[in-house]
Write a protein that holds these residues in place. Structure first.
Motif, mmCIF file in Angstrom:
data_model
loop_
_atom_site.group_PDB
_atom_site.id
_atom_site.type_symbol
_atom_site.label_atom_id
_atom_site.label_comp_id
_atom_site.label_asym_id
_atom_site.label_seq_id
_atom_site.Cartn_x
_atom_site.Cartn_y
_atom_site.Cartn_z
ATOM 1 N N THR A 1 11.478 -85.264 -41.182
ATOM 2 C CA THR A 1 11.800 -86.447 -40.391
ATOM 3 C C THR A 1 12.795 -87.343 -41.110
ATOM 4 O O THR A 1 13.787 -87.807 -40.529
ATOM 5 C CB THR A 1 10.515 -87.229 -40.076
ATOM 6 N N ARG A 2 12.538 -87.581 -42.400
ATOM 7 C CA ARG A 2 13.386 -88.496 -43.157
ATOM 8 C C ARG A 2 14.809 -87.969 -43.317
ATOM 9 O O ARG A 2 15.780 -88.710 -43.245
ATOM 10 C CB ARG A 2 12.749 -88.738 -44.534
ATOM 11 N N ARG A 3 14.934 -86.683 -43.510
ATOM 12 C CA ARG A 3 16.250 -86.070 -43.714
ATOM 13 C C ARG A 3 16.848 -85.470 -42.429
ATOM 14 O O ARG A 3 17.902 -84.839 -42.485
ATOM 15 C CB ARG A 3 16.147 -84.963 -44.765
ATOM 16 N N ALA A 4 16.157 -85.649 -41.313
ATOM 17 C CA ALA A 4 16.635 -85.131 -40.013
ATOM 18 C C ALA A 4 16.924 -83.634 -40.086
ATOM 19 O O ALA A 4 17.975 -83.160 -39.650
ATOM 20 C CB ALA A 4 17.880 -85.889 -39.561
ATOM 21 N N LEU A 5 15.948 -82.906 -40.631
ATOM 22 C CA LEU A 5 16.121 -81.466 -40.808
ATOM 23 C C LEU A 5 15.464 -80.644 -39.702
ATOM 24 O O LEU A 5 15.660 -79.428 -39.646
ATOM 25 C CB LEU A 5 15.518 -81.041 -42.162
ATOM 26 N N ARG A 6 14.693 -81.285 -38.855
ATOM 27 C CA ARG A 6 14.001 -80.550 -37.810
ATOM 28 C C ARG A 6 14.863 -80.496 -36.546
ATOM 29 O O ARG A 6 15.366 -81.516 -36.075
ATOM 30 C CB ARG A 6 12.658 -81.206 -37.487
ATOM 31 N N LEU A 7 15.018 -79.298 -36.013
ATOM 32 C CA LEU A 7 15.762 -79.122 -34.780
ATOM 33 C C LEU A 7 14.951 -79.658 -33.604
ATOM 34 O O LEU A 7 13.713 -79.747 -33.677
ATOM 35 C CB LEU A 7 16.068 -77.641 -34.546
ATOM 36 N N PRO A 8 15.607 -80.039 -32.498
ATOM 37 C CA PRO A 8 14.847 -80.483 -31.319
ATOM 38 C C PRO A 8 13.918 -79.364 -30.835
ATOM 39 O O PRO A 8 14.301 -78.202 -30.791
ATOM 40 C CB PRO A 8 15.941 -80.783 -30.285
ATOM 41 N N ARG A 9 12.707 -79.766 -30.477
ATOM 42 C CA ARG A 9 11.744 -78.781 -30.004
ATOM 43 C C ARG A 9 12.173 -78.242 -28.645
ATOM 44 O O ARG A 9 12.434 -79.019 -27.708
ATOM 45 C CB ARG A 9 10.358 -79.413 -29.893
ATOM 46 N N PRO A 10 12.248 -76.917 -28.483
ATOM 47 C CA PRO A 10 12.660 -76.358 -27.180
ATOM 48 C C PRO A 10 11.590 -76.596 -26.129
ATOM 49 O O PRO A 10 10.391 -76.524 -26.407
ATOM 50 C CB PRO A 10 12.838 -74.868 -27.473
ATOM 51 N N ARG A 11 12.026 -76.840 -24.910
ATOM 52 C CA ARG A 11 11.098 -77.083 -23.818
ATOM 53 C C ARG A 11 10.901 -75.814 -23.008
ATOM 54 O O ARG A 11 11.824 -75.020 -22.853
ATOM 55 C CB ARG A 11 11.638 -78.188 -22.899
ATOM 56 N N CYS A 12 9.692 -75.664 -22.504
ATOM 57 C CA CYS A 12 9.342 -74.496 -21.671
ATOM 58 C C CYS A 12 9.749 -73.200 -22.361
ATOM 59 O O CYS A 12 10.330 -72.291 -21.736
ATOM 60 C CB CYS A 12 10.005 -74.592 -20.299
ATOM 61 N N ALA A 13 9.499 -73.128 -23.646
ATOM 62 C CA ALA A 13 9.925 -71.976 -24.435
ATOM 63 C C ALA A 13 8.789 -70.971 -24.564
ATOM 64 O O ALA A 13 7.602 -71.310 -24.448
ATOM 65 C CB ALA A 13 10.386 -72.415 -25.817
ATOM 66 N N SER A 14 9.152 -69.736 -24.826
ATOM 67 C CA SER A 14 8.173 -68.686 -25.052
ATOM 68 C C SER A 14 7.543 -68.856 -26.436
ATOM 69 O O SER A 14 8.107 -69.551 -27.297
ATOM 70 C CB SER A 14 8.849 -67.314 -24.960
ATOM 71 N N PRO A 15 6.385 -68.240 -26.680
ATOM 72 C CA PRO A 15 5.782 -68.330 -28.017
ATOM 73 C C PRO A 15 6.716 -67.850 -29.116
ATOM 74 O O PRO A 15 6.737 -68.424 -30.212
ATOM 75 C CB PRO A 15 4.539 -67.441 -27.888
ATOM 76 N N ALA A 16 7.488 -66.795 -28.853
ATOM 77 C CA ALA A 16 8.416 -66.291 -29.872
ATOM 78 C C ALA A 16 9.480 -67.332 -30.208
ATOM 79 O O ALA A 16 9.842 -67.520 -31.377
ATOM 80 C CB ALA A 16 9.059 -64.994 -29.396
ATOM 81 N N THR A 17 9.995 -68.022 -29.190
ATOM 82 C CA THR A 17 11.013 -69.052 -29.426
ATOM 83 C C THR A 17 10.433 -70.223 -30.200
ATOM 84 O O THR A 17 11.075 -70.757 -31.126
ATOM 85 C CB THR A 17 11.582 -69.533 -28.081
ATOM 86 N N LEU A 18 9.211 -70.637 -29.852
ATOM 87 C CA LEU A 18 8.563 -71.722 -30.600
ATOM 88 C C LEU A 18 8.319 -71.329 -32.051
ATOM 89 O O LEU A 18 8.464 -72.159 -32.962
ATOM 90 C CB LEU A 18 7.247 -72.099 -29.920
ATOM 91 N N LEU A 19 7.947 -70.070 -32.263
ATOM 92 C CA LEU A 19 7.722 -69.614 -33.635
ATOM 93 C C LEU A 19 9.016 -69.671 -34.437
ATOM 94 O O LEU A 19 9.035 -70.141 -35.589
ATOM 95 C CB LEU A 19 7.177 -68.183 -33.620
ATOM 96 N N ILE A 20 10.120 -69.225 -33.855
ATOM 97 C CA ILE A 20 11.416 -69.285 -34.547
ATOM 98 C C ILE A 20 11.794 -70.735 -34.842
ATOM 99 O O ILE A 20 12.316 -71.054 -35.923
ATOM 100 C CB ILE A 20 12.495 -68.589 -33.698
ATOM 101 N N TRP A 21 11.532 -71.622 -33.870
ATOM 102 C CA TRP A 21 11.832 -73.039 -34.092
ATOM 103 C C TRP A 21 11.049 -73.594 -35.286
ATOM 104 O O TRP A 21 11.612 -74.284 -36.143
ATOM 105 C CB TRP A 21 11.491 -73.819 -32.821
ATOM 106 N N ARG A 22 9.760 -73.285 -35.349
ATOM 107 C CA ARG A 22 8.948 -73.795 -36.464
ATOM 108 C C ARG A 22 9.373 -73.159 -37.789
ATOM 109 O O ARG A 22 9.443 -73.839 -38.811
ATOM 110 C CB ARG A 22 7.471 -73.531 -36.176
ATOM 111 N N GLN A 23 9.662 -71.866 -37.795
ATOM 112 C CA GLN A 23 10.127 -71.217 -39.011
ATOM 113 C C GLN A 23 11.442 -71.818 -39.495
ATOM 114 O O GLN A 23 11.647 -72.021 -40.695
ATOM 115 C CB GLN A 23 10.286 -69.713 -38.774
ATOM 116 N N THR A 24 12.335 -72.103 -38.560
ATOM 117 C CA THR A 24 13.629 -72.691 -38.926
ATOM 118 C C THR A 24 13.442 -74.063 -39.545
ATOM 119 O O THR A 24 14.079 -74.409 -40.559
ATOM 120 C CB THR A 24 14.537 -72.784 -37.685
#
Length: 389
Positions: free
Chosen positions: A265-288
């Motif tokens: 949060t402090r360094r703005a390193l988290r990408l925007p959370r995808p909406r209506c995404a599949s579990p695989a896409t959410l997993l990639i988002w969290r891993q990234t």
């Protein structure tokens, strides 16, 4: 008389066909896909043609009493041939094409026999639901009925035995598919057996018409549902398993992301959370997001602390992978707490960059999940003891 079972069964089968249509268009030369679609299409057509309202429409439109009967019987026979060809392609091995052609040729002869017997026979009285028993003693029409029932019984029996026998030699989704298909063809076998029993009873003067009007449609409907499920299982099952694994991995990584939440949060390193995404896409988002956070903390990883924690965890657990995960978790937690307060110079002996292996990240997250919060007494875990030592 309204044909509800027929319409529902036809709808289920053709929904399965609709689901496979895009794959067939992309791979139209794939014999396996063609066989699957042929089974679904012909089985659905047989149910549609067997519905009493459709029978009445075909007979009235053509002006030929009971013309719907040989059309229905021909579609049932073609379905039996398609089921055999599907099993042949499923099993594979040498001579697949030759075996498939023999099955098609054999059932083509049955279809021609059905047409010839109907042309030679005389069935002037329209029967929409009990033609099998009503004309069971009529020359040529009786032979037509026995011919299609025996052909259908042979196809379903061979398919059932082949499916169940093969299911003993495989596992996983294919085994579940074959078992379901075997039970479905058993129901289809019940369709033929019940109708044959009613025909034989008619030869002896008894009237078992309920086997034709009640029992056989119910058996055929159950067989249609199970056949669709059996065909669809190996196509959908692995996808469902992948989605489940992705959801579980996503949930397991939550402790690691929470640990890094302040940095992200402090360094703005988290990408925007995808909406209506599949579990695989959410997993990639969290891993990234986790990789971004670990990459930012790379310069703050304390190698002596990592070595000390790993050695202690290895002595206690004798598990190298668990020791690595515990050491990484301690180093990451320490780096998160100290990152705002210090900047370390480049050190050739420091820890390498964050581990990219997803399984390693999961083990680190599991270690963080059991780590007591700061301030917990030392006796509550290796991670806390080693991190404070």
């Amino acid at each position: 008389m309204n044909g509800l079972i027929n319409y529902v069964s036809c709808g289920v089968l053709w929904l399965g066909l609709l689901a496979k249509a895009p794959a067939l268009l992309r791979h139209r030369h794939d014999p396996y896909l063609r066989s699957i679609c042929a089974v679904l299409a012909l089985a659905g057509l047989a149910f549609l043609l067997g519905a009493p309202p459709v029978i009445a429409y075909v007979n009235d439109t053509s002006g030929v009493p009971n013309l719907a009967a040989p059309l229905t019987y021909a579609s049932i026979t073609a379905y039996g041939a398609a089921a055999q060809v599907l099993i042949v392609h499923w099993r594979g091995g040498p001579g697949v094409c030759a075996t498939a052609r023999r099955w098609i040729a054999a059932y083509a002869c049955v279809v021609l026999g059905i047409a010839a017997m109907f042309a030679l026979g005389d069935a002037p009285v329209e029967r929409r639901t009990d033609l099998d028993t009503y004309y069971a003693t009529t020359p040529f029409i009786a032979e037509m009925i026995v011919l299609y029932l025996c052909g259908h019984l042979a196809a379903t029996a061979v398919t059932m035995v082949s499916s169940l026998r093969w299911a003993r030699r495989v596992d996983g989704w294919l085994r579940a598919s074959l078992l379901t298909l075997g039970v479905g063809t058993l129901c289809n076998t019940g369709y033929s057996v019940s109708r044959l029993a009613a025909v034989v009873a008619r030869w002896s003067g008894a009237d078992w018409s309920e086997l034709v009007t009640v029992v056989s449609p119910a058996a055929a409907g159950a067989g249609a549902l199970l056949t669709v499920v059996g065909i669809v299982i190996p196509l959908i099952g692995p996808r469902l398993a992948d989605r489940r694994r992705a959801r579980r991995a996503y949930a397991r990584l939550a402790p690691l992301e929470r640990e890094l939440d302040g940095i992200l949060t402090r360094r703005a390193l988290r990408l925007p959370r995808p909406r209506c995404a599949s579990p695989a896409t959410l997993l990639i988002w969290r891993q990234t997001s986790i990789h971004n956070g670990l990459g930012h903390l790379d310069a703050h990883f304390d190698r002596p602390l990592y070595d000390r924690v790993r050695a202690q965890a290895l002595r206690e657990t004798a598990d190298p992978e668990l020791a690595d995960a515990t050491a990484w978790a301690t180093v990451i937690a320490t780096a998160v707490r100290e990152e705002p307060d210090r900047v370390l110079p480049a050190d050739p002996d420091r820890l390498p960059g964050p581990p990219p292996d997803p399984s390693t990240l999961l083990r680190i997250a599991d270690a963080l999940a059991v780590r007591p919060p700061p301030g917990t007494p030392r006796a509550h875990g290796t991670l806390t003891r080693a991190g404070q030592g």
